[in-house]
Scaffold this motif. Structure first.
Motif, PDB file in Angstrom:
ATOM      1  N   ASP A 124       0.821  -1.208   0.000  1.00 16.26           N
ATOM      2  CA  ASP A 124       0.000   0.000   0.000  1.00 16.26           C
ATOM      3  C   ASP A 124       0.860   1.264   0.000  1.00 16.26           C
ATOM      4  O   ASP A 124       0.584   2.219  -0.724  1.00 16.26           O
ATOM      5  CB  ASP A 124      -0.941   0.014   1.214  1.00 16.26           C
ATOM      6  N   ILE A 125       1.906   1.229   0.790  1.00 19.52           N
ATOM      7  CA  ILE A 125       2.823   2.382   0.820  1.00 19.52           C
ATOM      8  C   ILE A 125       3.498   2.535  -0.533  1.00 19.52           C
ATOM      9  O   ILE A 125       3.608   3.631  -1.069  1.00 19.52           O
ATOM     10  CB  ILE A 125       3.877   2.214   1.938  1.00 19.52           C
ATOM     11  N   GLU A 126       3.917   1.399  -1.089  1.00 20.59           N
ATOM     12  CA  GLU A 126       4.571   1.449  -2.402  1.00 20.59           C
ATOM     13  C   GLU A 126       3.655   2.036  -3.460  1.00 20.59           C
ATOM     14  O   GLU A 126       4.094   2.781  -4.331  1.00 20.59           O
ATOM     15  CB  GLU A 126       4.978   0.032  -2.835  1.00 20.59           C
ATOM     16  N   THR A 127       2.369   1.693  -3.387  1.00 19.38           N
ATOM     17  CA  THR A 127       1.418   2.184  -4.384  1.00 19.38           C
ATOM     18  C   THR A 127       1.327   3.706  -4.341  1.00 19.38           C
ATOM     19  O   THR A 127       1.353   4.381  -5.381  1.00 19.38           O
ATOM     20  CB  THR A 127       0.014   1.581  -4.139  1.00 19.38           C
ATOM     21  N   VAL A 128       1.237   4.239  -3.128  1.00 22.73           N
ATOM     22  CA  VAL A 128       1.149   5.696  -2.984  1.00 22.73           C
ATOM     23  C   VAL A 128       2.470   6.330  -3.410  1.00 22.73           C
ATOM     24  O   VAL A 128       2.488   7.297  -4.182  1.00 22.73           O
ATOM     25  CB  VAL A 128       0.802   6.076  -1.525  1.00 22.73           C
ATOM     26  N   ASP A 129       3.574   5.777  -2.914  1.00 19.37           N
ATOM     27  CA  ASP A 129       4.901   6.291  -3.293  1.00 19.37           C
ATOM     28  C   ASP A 129       5.051   6.333  -4.809  1.00 19.37           C
ATOM     29  O   ASP A 129       5.547   7.302  -5.368  1.00 19.37           O
ATOM     30  CB  ASP A 129       6.005   5.371  -2.739  1.00 19.37           C
ATOM     31  N   LEU A 130       4.622   5.247  -5.443  1.00 20.66           N
ATOM     32  CA  LEU A 130       4.826   5.126  -6.883  1.00 20.66           C
ATOM     33  C   LEU A 130       4.118   6.241  -7.652  1.00 20.66           C
ATOM     34  O   LEU A 130       4.677   6.794  -8.606  1.00 20.66           O
ATOM     35  CB  LEU A 130       4.344   3.756  -7.366  1.00 20.66           C
ATOM     36  N   GLU A 131       2.913   6.595  -7.223  1.00 18.27           N
ATOM     37  CA  GLU A 131       2.200   7.680  -7.899  1.00 18.27           C
ATOM     38  C   GLU A 131       2.957   8.997  -7.779  1.00 18.27           C
ATOM     39  O   GLU A 131       3.035   9.775  -8.721  1.00 18.27           O
ATOM     40  CB  GLU A 131       0.781   7.825  -7.339  1.00 18.27           C
ATOM     41  N   LEU A 132       3.509   9.231  -6.593  1.00 16.04           N
ATOM     42  CA  LEU A 132       4.273  10.461  -6.384  1.00 16.04           C
ATOM     43  C   LEU A 132       5.547  10.443  -7.229  1.00 16.04           C
ATOM     44  O   LEU A 132       5.926  11.434  -7.842  1.00 16.04           O
ATOM     45  CB  LEU A 132       4.626  10.629  -4.896  1.00 16.04           C
ATOM     46  N   ILE A 133       6.172   9.277  -7.263  1.00 21.35           N
ATOM     47  CA  ILE A 133       7.417   9.135  -8.022  1.00 21.35           C
ATOM     48  C   ILE A 133       7.167   9.344  -9.521  1.00 21.35           C
ATOM     49  O   ILE A 133       7.929  10.026 -10.206  1.00 21.35           O
ATOM     50  CB  ILE A 133       8.061   7.757  -7.742  1.00 21.35           C
ATOM     51  N   GLU A 161      23.314  21.110 -12.723  1.00 21.15           N
ATOM     52  CA  GLU A 161      21.920  20.746 -12.471  1.00 21.15           C
ATOM     53  C   GLU A 161      21.536  19.489 -13.261  1.00 21.15           C
ATOM     54  O   GLU A 161      20.866  18.591 -12.742  1.00 21.15           O
ATOM     55  CB  GLU A 161      20.996  21.921 -12.824  1.00 21.15           C
ATOM     56  N   GLY A 162      22.017  19.428 -14.509  1.00 23.84           N
ATOM     57  CA  GLY A 162      21.715  18.274 -15.365  1.00 23.84           C
ATOM     58  C   GLY A 162      22.278  16.980 -14.796  1.00 23.84           C
ATOM     59  O   GLY A 162      21.626  15.936 -14.817  1.00 23.84           O
ATOM     60  N   GLY A 163      23.509  17.062 -14.257  1.00 29.21           N
ATOM     61  CA  GLY A 163      24.150  15.880 -13.667  1.00 29.21           C
ATOM     62  C   GLY A 163      23.353  15.371 -12.479  1.00 29.21           C
ATOM     63  O   GLY A 163      23.097  14.167 -12.341  1.00 29.21           O
ATOM     64  N   LEU A 164      22.928  16.324 -11.633  1.00 29.38           N
ATOM     65  CA  LEU A 164      22.156  15.973 -10.447  1.00 29.38           C
ATOM     66  C   LEU A 164      20.793  15.402 -10.855  1.00 29.38           C
ATOM     67  O   LEU A 164      20.309  14.422 -10.280  1.00 29.38           O
ATOM     68  CB  LEU A 164      21.970  17.226  -9.577  1.00 29.38           C
ATOM     69  N   LEU A 165      20.233  16.019 -11.886  1.00 34.54           N
ATOM     70  CA  LEU A 165      18.928  15.569 -12.374  1.00 34.54           C
ATOM     71  C   LEU A 165      19.001  14.110 -12.849  1.00 34.54           C
ATOM     72  O   LEU A 165      18.140  13.291 -12.517  1.00 34.54           O
ATOM     73  CB  LEU A 165      18.481  16.499 -13.506  1.00 34.54           C
ATOM     74  N   ASP A 166      20.069  13.786 -13.579  1.00 32.28           N
ATOM     75  CA  ASP A 166      20.219  12.402 -14.063  1.00 32.28           C
ATOM     76  C   ASP A 166      20.338  11.414 -12.903  1.00 32.28           C
ATOM     77  O   ASP A 166      19.754  10.325 -12.937  1.00 32.28           O
ATOM     78  CB  ASP A 166      21.460  12.281 -14.964  1.00 32.28           C
ATOM     79  N   LYS A 167      21.103  11.844 -11.896  1.00 28.80           N
ATOM     80  CA  LYS A 167      21.298  10.971 -10.732  1.00 28.80           C
ATOM     81  C   LYS A 167      19.956  10.703 -10.035  1.00 28.80           C
ATOM     82  O   LYS A 167      19.612   9.568  -9.704  1.00 28.80           O
ATOM     83  CB  LYS A 167      22.275  11.658  -9.749  1.00 28.80           C
ATOM     84  N   LEU A 168      19.190  11.770  -9.846  1.00 32.44           N
ATOM     85  CA  LEU A 168      17.902  11.625  -9.176  1.00 32.44           C
ATOM     86  C   LEU A 168      16.924  10.832 -10.038  1.00 32.44           C
ATOM     87  O   LEU A 168      16.121  10.041  -9.534  1.00 32.44           O
ATOM     88  CB  LEU A 168      17.313  13.001  -8.833  1.00 32.44           C
ATOM     89  N   ALA A 174      14.188   3.704 -10.083  1.00 31.15           N
ATOM     90  CA  ALA A 174      14.313   2.439  -9.343  1.00 31.15           C
ATOM     91  C   ALA A 174      13.213   2.324  -8.296  1.00 31.15           C
ATOM     92  O   ALA A 174      13.247   1.439  -7.442  1.00 31.15           O
ATOM     93  CB  ALA A 174      15.695   2.354  -8.696  1.00 31.15           C
ATOM     94  N   GLY A 175      12.261   3.258  -8.308  1.00 29.99           N
ATOM     95  CA  GLY A 175      11.119   3.177  -7.396  1.00 29.99           C
ATOM     96  C   GLY A 175      11.384   3.788  -6.031  1.00 29.99           C
ATOM     97  O   GLY A 175      10.639   3.560  -5.085  1.00 29.99           O
ATOM     98  N   LYS A 176      12.465   4.574  -5.922  1.00 29.10           N
ATOM     99  CA  LYS A 176      12.787   5.166  -4.621  1.00 29.10           C
ATOM    100  C   LYS A 176      12.377   6.639  -4.591  1.00 29.10           C
ATOM    101  O   LYS A 176      12.644   7.378  -5.527  1.00 29.10           O
ATOM    102  CB  LYS A 176      14.290   5.055  -4.349  1.00 29.10           C
ATOM    103  N   PRO A 177      11.753   7.071  -3.489  1.00 30.09           N
ATOM    104  CA  PRO A 177      11.342   8.474  -3.390  1.00 30.09           C
ATOM    105  C   PRO A 177      12.532   9.429  -3.350  1.00 30.09           C
ATOM    106  O   PRO A 177      13.612   9.057  -2.877  1.00 30.09           O
ATOM    107  CB  PRO A 177      10.576   8.550  -2.064  1.00 30.09           C
ATOM    108  N   ALA A 178      12.326  10.638  -3.850  1.00 36.54           N
ATOM    109  CA  ALA A 178      13.409  11.628  -3.933  1.00 36.54           C
ATOM    110  C   ALA A 178      14.036  11.900  -2.570  1.00 36.54           C
ATOM    111  O   ALA A 178      15.235  12.131  -2.464  1.00 36.54           O
ATOM    112  CB  ALA A 178      12.885  12.930  -4.530  1.00 36.54           C
ATOM    113  N   ARG A 179      13.213  11.853  -1.514  1.00 37.22           N
ATOM    114  CA  ARG A 179      13.746  12.214  -0.194  1.00 37.22           C
ATOM    115  C   ARG A 179      14.767  11.215   0.327  1.00 37.22           C
ATOM    116  O   ARG A 179      15.464  11.501   1.288  1.00 37.22           O
ATOM    117  CB  ARG A 179      12.612  12.387   0.817  1.00 37.22           C
TER     118      ARG A 179
END
Ligand SMILES: Nc1nc2c(ncn2[C@@H]2O[C@H](COP(=O)(O)OP(=O)(O)O)[C@@H](O)[C@H]2O)c(=O)[nH]1
Ligand SMILES: [Mg+2]
Length: 365
Positions: A124-133, A161-168, A174-179
């Motif tokens: 359930d948490i993954e489902t919500v996270d995924l929408e945000l991601i 900024e572009g380098g950081l953007l690619d990393k994020l 990979a399904g991980k939240p930005a935070r």
């Protein structure tokens, strides 16, 4: 206004029940009640014994507590990020929040359907996270288009900024939240400027049944604890339906029920305090005329910035702050007695406000 927190989670997990409970919280003495700004948005006064004691000492007729704004953000379903259902409005609401209260279903009830399938806190948490991601990935795509020109012309800022953007981007992909992306303070500032949804701070609120609250054991809570520990995020268990009942009672009656359940305090108060701590907020107090008031500020706020919270003139014309810890002040019995004994410290504009400070600002206009 204090800070804004949004209730998010799958349908039928108890968000609206929790919102209703908050909106009916018993209010102490002169403290103003919950006010509903919109049907799904309201302001909750923050209970603070210290403020009541300071107000008593000062004989304040008016007591103004810190507040927090709560929004019941309805409408997350799978596909929200593609604008299905109430999707877009849901996402726009989240963007304005300081903190997300991610409500997870931990109660059993055959009468209340749960989609998809049986409650499974992890999924359930993954489902919500995924929408945000997914929404964030779309935001980053747009940002990348904007950067393209700068990158082609080898602008240093755009390349950074572009380098950081690619990393994020890979992190989100990979399904991980930005935070959860490890980042330096400098990188964090850039990421903040993108206003992502999955970078919002989160507290997991497990809505457990009454029997789980009594036993203190909940399988759902254990599962979420595991995930949250990895991310260094807090988890709190409450029973929304019980909270809604407690909210309808007089103080004495609710005290009786809490004792029955072996609870120290209502879940709502625990939740509010946790929110304050997690956001790194401290509270200072002012006594002015007939009013005693609590002011929440970020830890690390200077005396001058604190003055600005009260009034912009006070920040501009700041001269000094007279400061005393609230408990220290109580020992003197009155503000004038504390002053006479020289117990108020004189602090300059760089002074960092401590939790529980009572502050008198000196300023010229
Ligand atoms: N048994 C039980 N039912 C609950 C609890 N919290 C909410 N419900 C019920 O679950 C249903 C959905 O709750 P609601 O607050 O509307 O969920 P939302 O869709 O997340 O806003 C309602 O029928 C509630 O009465 C709880 O703690 N225990
Ligand atoms: Mg609802």
């Amino acid at each position: 206004m204090g800070f804004k927190c949004g209730l998010v989670g799958l349908p039928n997990v108890g968000k609206s029940t929790l919102f209703t409970a908050l909106s009916r919280m018993p209010v102490e003495r002169a403290i103003f009640p919950f006010s509903t700004v919109e049907p799904n948005m309201g302001t909750v006064p923050v209970k603070d014994e210290r403020l009541l004691k300071v107000a008593d000492l000062a004989g304040s007729e008016k007591i103004t507590p810190a507040t927090l704004t709560v929004v019941d953000i309805a409408g997350l379903i799978k596909g929200a990020s593609r604008g299905e259902g109430l999707g877009n409005r849901f996402l726009a609401h989240i963007r304005e929040m300081d903190l997300l209260l991610h409500v997870v279903r931990g109660f059993q009830s055959a009468d209340v359907p749960h989609l998809p399938g049986d409650p499974d806190p992890f999924r359930d948490i993954e489902t919500v996270d995924l929408e945000l991601i997914l929404a964030d990935l779309a935001t980053l795509e747009k940002r990348r288009e904007k950067l393209e020109h700068g990158i082609k012309s080898r602008s240093k800022e755009a390349l950074y900024e572009g380098g950081l953007l690619d990393k994020l981007f890979s992190h989100l992909d990979a399904g991980k939240p930005a935070r959860t992306l490890p980042a330096t303070a400098e990188e964090k500032a850039v990421i903040d400027s993108w206003q992502l949804l999955s970078s919002k701070q989160v507290i997991y609120v497990i809505n457990v049944g009454e029997s789980e609250i009594m036993s203190g054991e909940s399988a759902a809570e254990q599962a979420v604890q595991e995930l949250a520990a990895k991310r260094g995020e807090p988890v709190i268990s409450i029973c929304a339906s019980l909270e809604a009942e407690l909210s309808d009672m007089e103080e004495e009656e609710s005290r009786f029920f809490l004792d029955e359940y072996g609870l120290q305090d209502t879940g709502l108060h625990r939740l509010i305090r946790l929110g304050y701590d997690y956001l790194g907020l401290v509270t200072f107090f002012t006594i002015k005329g007939i009013e005693a008031r609590a002011w929440p500020v970020k830890r690390g706020t200077s005396a001058r910035q604190g003055a600005g919270k009260v009034h912009s003139d006070m920040e501009r014309g700041f001269i000094a702050a007279e400061v005393i810890d609230w408990e220290e002040l109580l020992k003197y019995g009155s503000l004038s007695a504390a002053k006479e004994k020289g117990a108020l410290r004189l602090e300059g504009k760089e002074y960092i406000i401590a939790d529980g400070d009572v502050i008198l600002f000196r300023f010229k206009v």
